[in-house]
Design a protein around this motif. Structure first.
Motif, PDB file in Angstrom:
ATOM      1  N   MET A   1      62.046  48.585  33.539  1.00 36.97           N
ATOM      2  CA  MET A   1      62.496  49.919  33.932  1.00 36.97           C
ATOM      3  C   MET A   1      63.757  50.354  33.194  1.00 36.97           C
ATOM      4  N   GLY A   2      64.388  49.482  32.427  1.00 36.31           N
ATOM      5  CA  GLY A   2      65.579  49.870  31.671  1.00 36.31           C
ATOM      6  C   GLY A   2      66.712  48.899  31.798  1.00 36.31           C
TER       7      GLY A   2
ATOM      8  N   LYS B   1      71.609  49.096  34.401  1.00 37.54           N
ATOM      9  CA  LYS B   1      71.438  50.542  34.524  1.00 37.54           C
ATOM     10  C   LYS B   1      71.016  50.928  35.942  1.00 37.54           C
TER      11      LYS B   1
ATOM     12  N   THR C   1      52.739  46.164  31.402  1.00 32.93           N
ATOM     13  CA  THR C   1      54.091  46.702  31.199  1.00 32.93           C
ATOM     14  C   THR C   1      55.148  46.029  32.044  1.00 32.93           C
TER      15      THR C   1
ATOM     16  N   ARG D   1      58.168  57.959  32.827  1.00 34.57           N
ATOM     17  CA  ARG D   1      58.878  58.641  31.756  1.00 34.57           C
ATOM     18  C   ARG D   1      60.332  58.168  31.719  1.00 34.57           C
ATOM     19  N   ASP D   2      60.953  58.375  30.557  1.00 32.66           N
ATOM     20  CA  ASP D   2      62.339  57.963  30.379  1.00 32.66           C
ATOM     21  C   ASP D   2      63.285  59.023  30.940  1.00 32.66           C
TER      22      ASP D   2
ATOM     23  N   ASN E   1      67.414  59.223  31.441  1.00 29.01           N
ATOM     24  CA  ASN E   1      68.716  58.567  31.243  1.00 29.01           C
ATOM     25  C   ASN E   1      68.570  57.081  30.921  1.00 29.01           C
ATOM     26  N   GLY E   2      67.568  56.753  30.142  1.00 27.43           N
ATOM     27  CA  GLY E   2      67.376  55.362  29.736  1.00 27.43           C
ATOM     28  C   GLY E   2      66.649  54.508  30.744  1.00 27.43           C
ATOM     29  N   MET E   3      66.103  55.109  31.813  1.00 22.23           N
ATOM     30  CA  MET E   3      65.361  54.353  32.828  1.00 22.23           C
ATOM     31  C   MET E   3      63.957  54.922  32.985  1.00 22.23           C
ATOM     32  N   LYS E   4      62.975  54.048  33.216  1.00 21.49           N
ATOM     33  CA  LYS E   4      61.594  54.457  33.387  1.00 21.49           C
ATOM     34  C   LYS E   4      61.338  54.799  34.862  1.00 21.49           C
TER      35      LYS E   4
END
Length: 699
Positions: free
Chosen positions: A502-503, A507, A629, A656-657, A659-662
């Protein structure tokens, strides 16, 4: 004109006062003796299949009614399936027969202004019918079908269980009902059928085959007593019954006795149920009562009427009227046919008067145990008991029902007349004796439900207080249950893999706020809802939903919450909504995905691809991951449905991304195993600078 009107009123009032002054006092009224009750002869016989039949003709109206009394009851419920008998009693009729679904039965009976009903209570089951004389054959044929060939269709089982869960979800809405329920459960004991309560888990355990097995065990001819009364000729009705039930020849083993009440289970003491939203207190005081066939039951009936039986009782006159302590108060010795009833004194009072009311009741109990009642009290009570006697016989159907009920519980046929004579001969000395012998204040259980902060004095003034747990147990979660260090280690490893997908855990840990807008489609209702959710760490949340009929806002500031229904002002958030908000906060990604860092939460691997995340407060989520994933793909958790808690499955996709997180932008929702709806996110923001004081502000 106004003076003339006032003068007229004065004259009318004066005339009325003069007339009223000539009226006799209530205690001076003289009534003729009650005429002797004549019991008509009841025809009894046994059909070839073993069914016992009781018939009483009544030609006053062109009606025929009947009831099959079955020796069964919810006292035979298995402990893990409490509610089985009740559900069976409903679905025997609602589920229809092998040839006629319930809906078809409904329309057929409605067209004839007739009815066929079924139920199962504590110590008996019944299937009954009523019909116009000209429709007797058709209605009795349907009645026989329901009694002998119920189908237990699954959709009606599901409906009955949903209705039972709905009632269970609302059982704490009524503070008076809580007091009654908890008092009975404490006195009878919670570890036996007399004190059991239904639970969601027990209801979920009930399957169609359980209902079929329950029916097969208890519904057979020799276990049935059939009573019929109305406009028919006895010989013709007997022939009709012999033909109607000729093919019902099922055999069954004798039904065992009902379980006994264990008197040592009584738990005297003071019990407090907290309901902070009520403005008065509801109470019950007492202990186990007796059985109607006991020799002192008539004298106890008279004693009960004097103590708390009505407007002339001591409790009403002293506690309510003279001292003004209770809004309502009354009660007395309770007795059942086959097992002890309850000595129960109950009522309601101002919160500040709770302890004083209980003490005043205890004073009246002590008085009736230490000195004889007055002649006037004795005569008034005996008159009240005896004058109600005639209502047992004011209709032939009541006469027949009582006759059969005595047979069912193996009472003598003249029991009611024995009781009548014993009441007539009751003396003041007997009232004092039974009060001393049977009413035992040292064994009293006292249950008070209300807001303890508003009580004028703490309940501890009455004795050691036990706080009642009024929570409604949720269905057990689907996890493994036992603590397994190896499974916990595997669970944390799976969760950490998902954090990376997830990032990264750092984060996620840095997430301070989140908001998103979405369109939620509720498939079952064909309705679309615009939803905006704002969250500020750790536990402030605002949810705004725009529905076709208005806007709903819910806000939780971390300590308290508010609900704004469409077109109304903000109100304190109801407990079920609080529970749902807490569940949503538990599932916030920034918290849920970091569960391995919280010592209050356990993470356990259930499979190679599934973990359970469980909090100490009972919250839990089962989380499955995409094998390709590592992202979370499926959440399973509990939520509140219309019929109580239900299992919800959220299937996540379209990550979707942000702020850098899924983050997932599409969620399909299943509820109770069926598709409920879907949520499509249109926009999402993370760490946008939302402030807790703004998001958590009262609407």
């Amino acid at each position: 004109m106004r003076k003339a009107l006032l003068l007229s009123l004065v004259l009318v009032a004066g005339a009325f006062g003069q007339a009223a002054s000539k009226l006799p006092r209530v205690q001076d009224l003289k009534f003729p003796a009650l005429r002797e009750v004549k019991i008509p002869d009841v025809t009894t016989f046994t059909l070839p299949n073993g069914m016992r039949v009781y018939m009483l003709e009544n030609h006053e109206l062109p009606l025929v009614s009947g009831s099959a009394l079955i020796r069964t009851g919810n006292l035979f419920d298995p402990p893990e399936k409490v509610g089985l008998a009740s559900i069976a009693g409903t679905v025997i009729r609602s589920g229809g027969t092998k040839t006629k679904p319930g809906d078809q039965l409904d329309s057929t009976l409605e067209s004839m202004a007739a009815s066929v009903e079924s139920n199962i209570g504590e110590t008996s089951g019944a299937v009954s019918f009523s019909a116009l004389r000209e429709n007797t054959d058709q209605v009795m044929a349907l009645f026989a079908e329901v009694l002998t060939t119920p189908e237990f269709r699954q959709d009606r089982i599901d409906l009955a269980k949903t209705q039972a869960k709905s009632a269970l979800a609302r059982r704490n809405d009524d503070a008076d009902g809580i007091s009654d329920r908890e008092f009975a459960s404490i006195v009878y004991g919670r570890n036996n059928p007399y004190g059991w309560d239904e639970t969601y888990e027990a209801l979920d355990n009930i399957k169609r085959e359980d209902l079929q097995a329950f029916y097969k065990r208890y519904y057979f001819p020799s276990n049935v007593m059939l009573a019929i009364s109305g406009d028919f000729k006895t010989a013709e009705m007997r022939a009709r019954l012999e033909k109607l039930f000729a093919d019902w020849t099922v055999k069954g083993e004798a039904v065992p006795p009902f379980p006994q009440v264990q008197r040592q289970q009584n738990a005297p003491g003071v019990y407090q149920g907290t309901k902070t939203e009520v403005t008065q207190a509801f109470f019950n005081i007492g202990h186990l009562g007796g059985i109607m066939r006991e020799k002192d039951y008539p004298a106890l009936s008279v004693m009960s009427d004097i103590l708390g039986g009505g407007f002339a009782s001591r409790l009403f006159l002293e506690v309510r009227t003279r001292k003004g302590l209770a809004y309502s108060v009354g009660g007395g010795w309770g007795a059942n046919y086959g097992h002890p009833g309850l000595l129960r004194i109950g009522g309601s009072t101002k919160s500040a008067s709770t302890v004083d009311s209980v003490k005043a009741i205890r004073e009246e109990v002590d008085k009736i145990r230490t000195a004889e009642v007055t002649d006037q009290e004795l005569q008034t009570a005996k008159g009240a008991v005896l004058n109600s006697f005639v209502f047992n016989f004011d209709h032939p159907r009541k006469i027949l029902d009582r006759y059969v009920r005595y047979e069912y519980y193996r009472y003598p046929k003249d029991f009611i007349f024995q009781y009548q004579k014993a009441v007539e001969s009751t003396t003041k000395a007997e009232v004092l004796r039974v009060a001393k012998e049977y009413v035992k204040p040292e064994e009293f259980t006292i249950v008070a439900v209300g807001n303890p902060k508003e009580f004028g004095a703490p309940l501890s003034a009455l004795g050691k207080v036990t706080e009642l747990d009024l929570t409604i147990p949720e269905p057990g979660r689907k996890g493994s249950g036992a603590v397994d260090p190896a499974a916990q280690a595997r669970g944390k490893a799976l969760l950490q893999k998902a954090q990376a997908a997830m990032g990264g855990a750092d984060k996620l840990a840095a997430m301070t706020d989140a908001s998103h807008e979405s369109e939620v489609t509720i498939a079952q209702a064909g309705m679309k809802v615009k939803q905006t959710v704002q969250w500020v760490a750790p536990n402030v949340i605002r949810v705004e939903q725009v529905l076709p009929f208005g806007k709903v806002i819910t806000v939780w500031n971390g300590k308290e919450g508010w609900l704004v229904p469409p077109g109304q002002a903000a109100m304190a958030m109801p407990p079920p909504v609080v529970q749902q908000i807490q569940s949503e906060l538990f599932r916030i990604p920034g918290k849920l995905m970091l569960a391995d860092r919280n010592p209050e939460i356990t993470v356990t691997a259930l499979t190679d691809n599934t973990i359970e995340i469980a909090g100490k407060g009972g919250e839990w989520v089962k989380l499955e991951f995409d094998t390709a994933t590592g992202l979370p793909s499926r959440q399973t958790y509990k939520s509140q449905g219309q019929g109580g808690p239900v299992e919800v499955v959220a299937i996540m996709s379209d990550f979707r991304d942000v702020n850098g997180m899924k983050m997932p932008f599409h969620i399909n929702i299943e509820q109770g195993g069926q598709k409920f709806g879907e949520s499509v996110v249109s926009s999402m923001k993370l760490n946008s600078g939302l402030k807790a004081e703004e998001v958590g502000k009262k609407p």
